[in-house]
Design a protein around this motif. Structure first.
Motif, PDB file in Angstrom:
ATOM      1  N   SER A  55      -0.216 -13.683   6.974  1.00  0.00           N
ATOM      2  CA  SER A  55      -1.596 -13.919   6.559  1.00  0.00           C
ATOM      3  C   SER A  55      -2.492 -12.732   6.924  1.00  0.00           C
ATOM      4  O   SER A  55      -2.039 -11.734   7.468  1.00  0.00           O
ATOM      5  N   THR A  56      -3.762 -12.869   6.599  1.00  0.00           N
ATOM      6  CA  THR A  56      -4.762 -11.839   6.867  1.00  0.00           C
ATOM      7  C   THR A  56      -5.862 -12.440   7.725  1.00  0.00           C
ATOM      8  O   THR A  56      -6.298 -13.564   7.479  1.00  0.00           O
ATOM      9  N   VAL A  57      -6.301 -11.691   8.740  1.00  0.00           N
ATOM     10  CA  VAL A  57      -7.419 -12.130   9.568  1.00  0.00           C
ATOM     11  C   VAL A  57      -8.494 -11.043   9.550  1.00  0.00           C
ATOM     12  O   VAL A  57      -8.200  -9.877   9.319  1.00  0.00           O
ATOM     13  N   ILE A  84       2.670  -0.464  14.434  1.00  0.00           N
ATOM     14  CA  ILE A  84       1.274  -0.611  14.837  1.00  0.00           C
ATOM     15  C   ILE A  84       0.534   0.640  14.368  1.00  0.00           C
ATOM     16  O   ILE A  84       0.744   1.726  14.887  1.00  0.00           O
ATOM     17  N   GLU A  85      -0.300   0.485  13.355  1.00  0.00           N
ATOM     18  CA  GLU A  85      -1.069   1.604  12.822  1.00  0.00           C
ATOM     19  C   GLU A  85      -2.277   1.848  13.727  1.00  0.00           C
ATOM     20  O   GLU A  85      -2.999   0.924  14.076  1.00  0.00           O
ATOM     21  N   ARG A  86      -2.493   3.087  14.107  1.00  0.00           N
ATOM     22  CA  ARG A  86      -3.623   3.451  14.974  1.00  0.00           C
ATOM     23  C   ARG A  86      -4.851   3.770  14.134  1.00  0.00           C
ATOM     24  O   ARG A  86      -4.755   4.072  12.957  1.00  0.00           O
ATOM     25  N   GLY A  87      -6.003   3.715  14.755  1.00  0.00           N
ATOM     26  CA  GLY A  87      -7.247   4.071  14.089  1.00  0.00           C
ATOM     27  C   GLY A  87      -8.106   2.881  13.739  1.00  0.00           C
ATOM     28  O   GLY A  87      -9.315   2.943  13.815  1.00  0.00           O
ATOM     29  N   VAL A  88      -7.486   1.793  13.341  1.00  0.00           N
ATOM     30  CA  VAL A  88      -8.221   0.570  13.026  1.00  0.00           C
ATOM     31  C   VAL A  88      -8.109  -0.395  14.203  1.00  0.00           C
ATOM     32  O   VAL A  88      -9.090  -1.023  14.605  1.00  0.00           O
ATOM     33  N   LEU A  89      -6.905  -0.495  14.779  1.00  0.00           N
ATOM     34  CA  LEU A  89      -6.656  -1.353  15.936  1.00  0.00           C
ATOM     35  C   LEU A  89      -6.145  -0.511  17.094  1.00  0.00           C
ATOM     36  O   LEU A  89      -5.394   0.435  16.896  1.00  0.00           O
ATOM     37  N   ALA A  90      -6.542  -0.875  18.296  1.00  0.00           N
ATOM     38  CA  ALA A  90      -6.024  -0.224  19.504  1.00  0.00           C
ATOM     39  C   ALA A  90      -5.309  -1.287  20.331  1.00  0.00           C
ATOM     40  O   ALA A  90      -5.922  -2.283  20.731  1.00  0.00           O
ATOM     41  N   GLY A 111     -11.579  -0.781   8.547  1.00  0.00           N
ATOM     42  CA  GLY A 111     -10.430  -0.583   7.681  1.00  0.00           C
ATOM     43  C   GLY A 111      -9.462  -1.740   7.752  1.00  0.00           C
ATOM     44  O   GLY A 111      -9.756  -2.783   8.327  1.00  0.00           O
ATOM     45  N   THR A 112      -8.273  -1.533   7.177  1.00  0.00           N
ATOM     46  CA  THR A 112      -7.232  -2.555   7.155  1.00  0.00           C
ATOM     47  C   THR A 112      -5.991  -1.995   7.813  1.00  0.00           C
ATOM     48  O   THR A 112      -5.618  -0.849   7.586  1.00  0.00           O
ATOM     49  N   SER A 113      -5.347  -2.808   8.648  1.00  0.00           N
ATOM     50  CA  SER A 113      -4.135  -2.397   9.351  1.00  0.00           C
ATOM     51  C   SER A 113      -3.142  -3.551   9.323  1.00  0.00           C
ATOM     52  O   SER A 113      -3.524  -4.717   9.306  1.00  0.00           O
ATOM     53  N   THR A 114      -1.866  -3.206   9.317  1.00  0.00           N
ATOM     54  CA  THR A 114      -0.809  -4.211   9.379  1.00  0.00           C
ATOM     55  C   THR A 114      -0.075  -4.043  10.701  1.00  0.00           C
ATOM     56  O   THR A 114       0.279  -2.926  11.072  1.00  0.00           O
ATOM     57  N   ILE A 115       0.110  -5.149  11.406  1.00  0.00           N
ATOM     58  CA  ILE A 115       0.902  -5.107  12.636  1.00  0.00           C
ATOM     59  C   ILE A 115       2.182  -5.899  12.401  1.00  0.00           C
ATOM     60  O   ILE A 115       2.181  -6.899  11.688  1.00  0.00           O
ATOM     61  N   GLN A 116       3.273  -5.409  12.975  1.00  0.00           N
ATOM     62  CA  GLN A 116       4.574  -6.044  12.768  1.00  0.00           C
ATOM     63  C   GLN A 116       5.330  -6.100  14.096  1.00  0.00           C
ATOM     64  O   GLN A 116       5.357  -5.129  14.847  1.00  0.00           O
ATOM     65  N   PHE A 117       5.945  -7.241  14.356  1.00  0.00           N
ATOM     66  CA  PHE A 117       6.795  -7.454  15.517  1.00  0.00           C
ATOM     67  C   PHE A 117       8.149  -7.962  15.031  1.00  0.00           C
ATOM     68  O   PHE A 117       8.218  -8.694  14.052  1.00  0.00           O
ATOM     69  N   GLU A 132      10.603 -12.170  12.417  1.00  0.00           N
ATOM     70  CA  GLU A 132       9.586 -11.132  12.471  1.00  0.00           C
ATOM     71  C   GLU A 132       8.211 -11.756  12.325  1.00  0.00           C
ATOM     72  O   GLU A 132       8.071 -12.886  11.849  1.00  0.00           O
ATOM     73  N   PHE A 133       7.225 -11.010  12.749  1.00  0.00           N
ATOM     74  CA  PHE A 133       5.833 -11.434  12.653  1.00  0.00           C
ATOM     75  C   PHE A 133       5.060 -10.283  12.028  1.00  0.00           C
ATOM     76  O   PHE A 133       5.098  -9.156  12.529  1.00  0.00           O
ATOM     77  N   ILE A 134       4.403 -10.543  10.913  1.00  0.00           N
ATOM     78  CA  ILE A 134       3.598  -9.528  10.221  1.00  0.00           C
ATOM     79  C   ILE A 134       2.208 -10.103   9.994  1.00  0.00           C
ATOM     80  O   ILE A 134       2.054 -11.244   9.533  1.00  0.00           O
ATOM     81  N   LEU A 135       1.198  -9.312  10.310  1.00  0.00           N
ATOM     82  CA  LEU A 135      -0.178  -9.761  10.170  1.00  0.00           C
ATOM     83  C   LEU A 135      -1.024  -8.593   9.631  1.00  0.00           C
ATOM     84  O   LEU A 135      -0.904  -7.471  10.129  1.00  0.00           O
ATOM     85  N   THR A 136      -1.835  -8.884   8.633  1.00  0.00           N
ATOM     86  CA  THR A 136      -2.780  -7.900   8.119  1.00  0.00           C
ATOM     87  C   THR A 136      -4.128  -8.175   8.764  1.00  0.00           C
ATOM     88  O   THR A 136      -4.557  -9.324   8.819  1.00  0.00           O
ATOM     89  N   VAL A 137      -4.771  -7.116   9.262  1.00  0.00           N
ATOM     90  CA  VAL A 137      -6.053  -7.263   9.970  1.00  0.00           C
ATOM     91  C   VAL A 137      -7.086  -6.379   9.286  1.00  0.00           C
ATOM     92  O   VAL A 137      -6.859  -5.185   9.094  1.00  0.00           O
ATOM     93  N   ARG A 138      -8.213  -6.989   8.934  1.00  0.00           N
ATOM     94  CA  ARG A 138      -9.337  -6.241   8.349  1.00  0.00           C
ATOM     95  C   ARG A 138     -10.442  -6.158   9.398  1.00  0.00           C
ATOM     96  O   ARG A 138     -10.906  -7.187   9.889  1.00  0.00           O
TER      97      ARG A 138
END
Length: 140
Positions: A55-57, A84-90, A111-117, A132-138
């Motif tokens: 999902s997206t949060v 873990i994409e840097r710049g949008v989330l730390a 921005g938008t970032s996707t995190i994956q575990f 796996e766990f995938i989450l899109t974060v705006r």
């Protein structure tokens, strides 16, 4: 005549800034320092668990995202971040409480970032596809 004179005086006081404002500072030399990290948001943290996978949060700038993933303390496998994409989330240091691990992330840029575990052996990347766990974060 008095009304006209009074009105003229009132307009003159407004135009000239009738207060005792003695601030004659030079604004051209003002320096503004921009933050290198986003400040904490007044909004509370957003907490998600495994049910949010796919999902997206939405987060505000500076707001905290808490990803809670189940963890068996007797198991040799664990959740590991792999994307873990840097710049949008730390990312901030994870916290384990026995039954789960809490992975905090702070929104530091718009921005938008996707995190994956992925879930697998703690010492090596998973060989076979597993949970796996995938989450899109705006972040705005």
């Amino acid at each position: 005549m008095r009304k006209i004179l009074f009105a003229a005086c009132a307009v003159a006081m407004v135009v000239s800034g009738c207060g005792a404002d003695d601030d004659t500072g030079d604004l051209s030399s003002t320096t503004i320092e921009l933050p290198t990290t986003a400040p904490q948001s007044a909004a509370g943290p957003v907490e998600v668990d495994q049910t949010f996978s796919g999902s997206t949060v939405a987060l505000g700038l500076g707001q905290l995202l808490l990803v809670r993933l189940p963890q068996n303390p007797d198991d040799t496998e664990s959740w590991s971040p792999v994307n873990i994409e840097r710049g949008v989330l730390a990312p901030e240091p994870p916290q384990a409480d026995g039954a789960s691990t809490l992975w905090p992330f702070r929104g530091v840029g718009p921005g938008t970032s996707t995190i994956q575990f992925v879930y697998g052996p703690a010492s090596q990347p998973p060989i076979e596809p597993g949970p796996e766990f995938i989450l899109t974060v705006r972040v705005a």
